[in-house]
Enzyme design. Sequence first.
Site, PDB file in Angstrom:
ATOM      1  N   TYR A 166      89.038 -34.622  11.347  1.00 28.17           N
ATOM      2  CA  TYR A 166      88.995 -33.945  10.040  1.00 28.17           C
ATOM      3  C   TYR A 166      87.540 -33.690   9.638  1.00 28.17           C
ATOM      4  O   TYR A 166      87.204 -32.614   9.132  1.00 28.17           O
ATOM      5  CB  TYR A 166      89.697 -34.794   8.973  1.00 28.17           C
ATOM      6  CG  TYR A 166      91.198 -34.898   9.223  1.00 28.17           C
ATOM      7  CD1 TYR A 166      92.060 -33.951   8.692  1.00 28.17           C
ATOM      8  CD2 TYR A 166      91.731 -35.927   9.995  1.00 28.17           C
ATOM      9  CE1 TYR A 166      93.431 -34.021   8.932  1.00 28.17           C
ATOM     10  CE2 TYR A 166      93.088 -36.007  10.236  1.00 28.17           C
ATOM     11  CZ  TYR A 166      93.941 -35.060   9.706  1.00 28.17           C
ATOM     12  OH  TYR A 166      95.294 -35.130   9.951  1.00 28.17           O
ATOM     13  N   ASN A 208      99.260 -26.241   5.672  1.00 30.28           N
ATOM     14  CA  ASN A 208      99.262 -25.164   6.665  1.00 30.28           C
ATOM     15  C   ASN A 208     100.638 -24.486   6.722  1.00 30.28           C
ATOM     16  O   ASN A 208     101.632 -25.123   7.042  1.00 30.28           O
ATOM     17  CB  ASN A 208      98.903 -25.760   8.034  1.00 30.28           C
ATOM     18  CG  ASN A 208      98.835 -24.708   9.124  1.00 30.28           C
ATOM     19  OD1 ASN A 208      98.909 -23.522   8.847  1.00 30.28           O
ATOM     20  ND2 ASN A 208      98.680 -25.171  10.363  1.00 30.28           N
ATOM     21  N   CYS A 220      97.203 -27.364  13.603  1.00 26.52           N
ATOM     22  CA  CYS A 220      96.762 -28.528  12.830  1.00 26.52           C
ATOM     23  C   CYS A 220      97.159 -29.845  13.514  1.00 26.52           C
ATOM     24  O   CYS A 220      96.645 -30.904  13.166  1.00 26.52           O
ATOM     25  CB  CYS A 220      97.284 -28.458  11.395  1.00 26.52           C
ATOM     26  SG  CYS A 220      99.062 -28.303  11.280  1.00 26.52           S
ATOM     27  N   HIS A 221      98.049 -29.753  14.505  1.00 26.24           N
ATOM     28  CA  HIS A 221      98.392 -30.973  15.261  1.00 26.24           C
ATOM     29  C   HIS A 221      97.213 -31.473  16.091  1.00 26.24           C
ATOM     30  O   HIS A 221      97.218 -32.605  16.555  1.00 26.24           O
ATOM     31  CB  HIS A 221      99.619 -30.720  16.151  1.00 26.24           C
ATOM     32  CG  HIS A 221      99.441 -29.593  17.132  1.00 26.24           C
ATOM     33  ND1 HIS A 221      99.645 -28.265  16.789  1.00 26.24           N
ATOM     34  CD2 HIS A 221      99.066 -29.588  18.439  1.00 26.24           C
ATOM     35  CE1 HIS A 221      99.420 -27.492  17.852  1.00 26.24           C
ATOM     36  NE2 HIS A 221      99.053 -28.280  18.864  1.00 26.24           N
ATOM     37  N   GLU A 230     100.593 -30.499  25.340  1.00 31.81           N
ATOM     38  CA  GLU A 230      99.324 -29.859  25.688  1.00 31.81           C
ATOM     39  C   GLU A 230      98.465 -30.748  26.594  1.00 31.81           C
ATOM     40  O   GLU A 230      97.374 -30.349  27.008  1.00 31.81           O
ATOM     41  CB  GLU A 230      98.541 -29.533  24.406  1.00 31.81           C
ATOM     42  CG  GLU A 230      99.252 -28.502  23.535  1.00 31.81           C
ATOM     43  CD  GLU A 230      98.411 -28.068  22.333  1.00 31.81           C
ATOM     44  OE1 GLU A 230      97.248 -28.527  22.209  1.00 31.81           O
ATOM     45  OE2 GLU A 230      98.919 -27.274  21.520  1.00 31.81           O
TER      46      GLU A 230
END
Lengths: 186, 155
Positions: free
Chosen positions: A124, A147, A155-156, A182
Amino acid sequence: MTVPTRLDRQFRDAAARAGLLDTAYDVIESELGPLLAAVTDHGLARISFDPEPERELELLARLAGPRVLRSPRALDETRRELDAYFAGRRTAFDLELDLRGLPAFTLRVLGELAKVPYGQTATYGELAERAGNPRASRAVGTVMNRNRIPIVLPCHRIVGTSGELVGYGGGLPRKERLLRLEGAIL
Amino acid sequence: MMTAVAAIPPFETFYAEHAGEVLGMLRRRLGRERADDAFQETFLRALRAYGRLEHGAHLRAWVLTIASRVAIDARRRAGEPTGQLPDVPHTDGRPAYEELAFLTDTLPPKERAAVVLRYGYDLDYDQIAAALGSSEDAARQAASSGVRRLRRRIA
């Protein structure tokens, strides 16, 4: 009287084709459960993990106007890209986004967020710094939380200083699954 | 305190609520085959006008009125009689409804709806009753007291 599926579908297609909708949406099946996705003529405006129709439709009507209609055809491109993403065949999205109405700081943060690459994470604080305000990590957290287009605006990929997942609008298990997909975590 | 104005629901909600009834009405008036085209035309017309609505009251009457118009157009194109609608010009010296329509703006909503549906769109009282969600008698009364009110105003 129930409207036959074919007739219903024809009307929904025709409405989108005629350009009469403020927002077209559909519910897309995914690894993470059903997702409600909505597009306007400016682009993808919304992805929701909680496709509880009534509240979402009201929100969409407030964002772009009352002509909100489920119209699967209008979401073809979004569905294709999301399917490919969840199948591991796509690492970036080519979709236009509708971010109208968002304040300047939010837009800056989302712009930086969009640059965090597939399979990587940022904190962050780092995102706050990249958006030009290093002390605003709490405000960045709020932007992540609100979001409107999760997954596509990733945002993950934003985590705490020591790598803890912290929070996610769609719930932490979903954040974990996306990062696992991912290859960002094992 | 302000009077609450009926909010305009998202089109999806409006469509889901009225699609079945509109299709039923169109099938009764046009037959199954032609009703399909008229159904799509009705909701496309509704969609075109939807962004300009000022409130969400009487949406049911509104969409049934559009459907009725579409059905009349379809029958007229096919050279069929259009029910109660007289196709002859107003030879008896009565002004055409279009010339009086603006006057109805000042009527109370229910009377206005009844007058418009009866004289503007030539609906029968049972259809008007269905559109307004009231009895046939009440629809008849609303239309006639609306007309009386207009007469008093014009006089």
